[in-house]
Design a protein around this motif. Structure first.
Motif, PDB file in Angstrom:
ATOM      1  N   SER A  45       0.672  -1.221   0.284  1.00  0.00           N
ATOM      2  CA  SER A  45      -0.213   0.089  -0.084  1.00  0.00           C
ATOM      3  C   SER A  45       0.722   0.858   0.288  1.00  0.00           C
ATOM      4  O   SER A  45       2.191   1.289   0.456  1.00  0.00           O
ATOM      5  CB  SER A  45      -0.952  -0.016   1.056  1.00  0.00           C
ATOM      6  OG  SER A  45      -1.702   1.515   1.175  1.00  0.00           O
ATOM      7  N   PRO A  49      -3.345   7.350  -3.688  1.00  0.00           N
ATOM      8  CA  PRO A  49      -4.200   7.108  -4.896  1.00  0.00           C
ATOM      9  C   PRO A  49      -3.578   6.863  -5.999  1.00  0.00           C
ATOM     10  O   PRO A  49      -2.915   7.973  -6.565  1.00  0.00           O
ATOM     11  CB  PRO A  49      -5.268   7.558  -5.123  1.00  0.00           C
ATOM     12  CG  PRO A  49      -5.949   8.633  -4.520  1.00  0.00           C
ATOM     13  CD  PRO A  49      -4.552   8.514  -3.477  1.00  0.00           C
ATOM     14  N   ASP A  84      -3.538  -1.936  -2.944  1.00  0.00           N
ATOM     15  CA  ASP A  84      -4.108  -0.969  -2.449  1.00  0.00           C
ATOM     16  C   ASP A  84      -4.954  -1.074  -4.526  1.00  0.00           C
ATOM     17  O   ASP A  84      -4.860  -1.509  -4.891  1.00  0.00           O
ATOM     18  CB  ASP A  84      -3.621   0.464  -3.114  1.00  0.00           C
ATOM     19  CG  ASP A  84      -2.944   1.351  -2.131  1.00  0.00           C
ATOM     20  OD1 ASP A  84      -2.761   0.319  -1.100  1.00  0.00           O
ATOM     21  OD2 ASP A  84      -2.212   1.802  -2.755  1.00  0.00           O
ATOM     22  N   GLY A 140      -7.817   3.792   6.843  1.00  0.00           N
ATOM     23  CA  GLY A 140      -7.114   4.604   5.518  1.00  0.00           C
ATOM     24  C   GLY A 140      -7.404   6.032   4.788  1.00  0.00           C
ATOM     25  O   GLY A 140      -8.441   6.764   5.445  1.00  0.00           O
ATOM     26  N   GLN A 145      -7.237   2.136   0.192  1.00  0.00           N
ATOM     27  CA  GLN A 145      -6.160   1.801   0.189  1.00  0.00           C
ATOM     28  C   GLN A 145      -5.455   0.680   1.514  1.00  0.00           C
ATOM     29  O   GLN A 145      -7.068   0.450   1.726  1.00  0.00           O
ATOM     30  CB  GLN A 145      -5.744   2.853   1.661  1.00  0.00           C
ATOM     31  CG  GLN A 145      -4.257   2.647   1.548  1.00  0.00           C
ATOM     32  CD  GLN A 145      -3.744   3.929   2.327  1.00  0.00           C
ATOM     33  OE1 GLN A 145      -4.828   4.936   3.389  1.00  0.00           O
ATOM     34  NE2 GLN A 145      -2.697   4.855   2.460  1.00  0.00           N
ATOM     35  N   HIS A 146      -5.126  -0.082   1.403  1.00  0.00           N
ATOM     36  CA  HIS A 146      -4.654  -1.665   1.897  1.00  0.00           C
ATOM     37  C   HIS A 146      -5.870  -2.417   2.031  1.00  0.00           C
ATOM     38  O   HIS A 146      -6.526  -3.331   2.790  1.00  0.00           O
ATOM     39  CB  HIS A 146      -5.222  -0.846   3.877  1.00  0.00           C
ATOM     40  CG  HIS A 146      -4.068   0.479   3.913  1.00  0.00           C
ATOM     41  ND1 HIS A 146      -2.650   0.104   4.248  1.00  0.00           N
ATOM     42  CD2 HIS A 146      -4.026   0.881   4.602  1.00  0.00           C
ATOM     43  CE1 HIS A 146      -2.288   0.801   4.801  1.00  0.00           C
ATOM     44  NE2 HIS A 146      -3.165   1.596   4.594  1.00  0.00           N
TER      45      HIS A 146
END
Length: 350
Positions: A45, A49, A84, A140, A145-146
């Motif tokens: 991650s 973005p 991600d 997040g 994310q993650h």
């Protein structure tokens, strides 16, 4: 008698060409012999973005190390955590391309939007602020994310996959509710009522092994049972994220998935060491519906991660259903890839 030239190929020629193309077309692989299933908390991650996609395309050393380790393990199916998510799965595709370059092709991909970074508009950690990473449905800085993903050598039956990630924690059969000193749900009744159980996701994903064989993957990535106070919100949520699978298999959410199946992913708790509530995991490991192959590395360690303070911990698991024959297992690591280790189990699907 001559065939008139109509500008179109004769029907017999067209049929012959179709047959040749069908014979030459790549066919989905069928499970022959051992089937290797893996799980890996990649720590891929990034802080914004699109940054993981950029890193993968530019040959980032960590991305390359992750790709090399996966290629070295040569899994038929692998569940990934901490990668991600983007709508078109471009980052996942870029990683799969890197793995292919290192000698192992996993052409089928699956990812859904995770709860991580999904805004709630509420104060979910009780600090009086809004819009922080901990105020999302799962921790997040931005949506996706993650996240989680699956890569496979076999076709994934995407349309039949089930996503349980929207289930509310309060709607579980017997939730372990975090409470404030006054006994009310923490951080507030409204926040708990809006809180999803899954910090990342809970999926049931069928994979077509060919010749009528299908394997159901049950995968998730639970929150760490840390980073909170006496209310133990994360510890209780972590516990119930693992207990979800027992609820599911007991029929709490409709007809349970049929075996053969494999439960795999990140429980984020060790049955003996470190912090966390262990009861749900202990019950799952002892559930007669599953086998625990208890993989170890070449040094005989069962740890799937090593942290500077907490030391060696077993946090990632692969539990095949008891009808599947386990033929091998192991743990591989590369510190350049992740603090976490790749775990795999070999199965005879027949």
């Amino acid at each position: 008698m001559a065939v008139p030239d109509t500008g179109h190929a004769p029907l017999a020629l067209i049929c012959a060409l179709v047959v040749i193309l069908l014979l030459l077309a790549p066919r989905p692989a069928c499970a022959q012999g051992p089937l290797r299933i893996a799980s890996f908390h990649t720590e891929l991650s990034r802080k914004g973005p699109g940054l993981l996609l950029k890193a993968a395309r530019e040959g980032d050393p960590q991305v390359e190390a992750v790709a090399r380790l996966i290629a070295r393990a040569a899994p038929d199916i692998i569940a990934l955590q901490d990668i991600d998510y983007d709508y078109h799965a471009e980052a996942l595709t870029a990683l799969a391309e890197r793995i292919t370059e290192h000698g192992h092709a996993l052409p089928y991909r699956f990812a859904l939007r995770p709860n991580t970074g999904m805004p709630t508009g509420l104060d979910m950690e009780g600090d009086g602020r809004l819009g922080t990473p901990r105020d999302a449905q799962g921790y997040g800085h931005y949506s996706g994310q993650h996240g989680m993903a699956i890569l496979s050598r076999y076709p994934i039956r995407t349309v039949l996959a089930k996503d349980y990630s929207a289930l509310l924690w309060a709607d579980m059969p017997d939730p372990m509710v975090p409470t404030s000193p006054d006994g009310a749900p923490f951080p507030s009744p409204d926040a708990f009522a809006a809180q999803r159980l899954s910090s990342t996701g809970h999926w049931a994903v069928p994979v077509d092994l060919g010749e009528g064989q299908e394997l159901m993957l049950l995968t998730y990535a639970a929150t760490p049972p840390l980073f909170d106070k006496d209310e133990d919100r994360n510890g209780k949520r972590n516990h119930d994220e693992t207990r979800f699978w027992t609820w599911l298999l007991d029929g709490a959410f409709g007809p349970p998935p049929n075996p053969p199946l494999v439960l795999l992913g990140l429980a984020n708790v060790d049955p003996h060491r470190g912090q966390g509530r262990r009861a749900a995991l202990t019950a799952l490991l002892a559930d007669p519906r599953f086998n625990d192959p208890h993989p170890t590395n070449s040094a005989g360690e069962d740890a799937t991660t090593e942290f500077a303070r907490a030391g060696l911990l077993r946090l990632s698991y692969i539990l095949p259903s008891s009808d599947l024959q386990v033929t091998g297992s192991g743990i591989l690591q590369d510190p350049a890839a992740s603090r976490h280790r790749l775990v795999y189990v070999d199965l005879d699907p027949r």
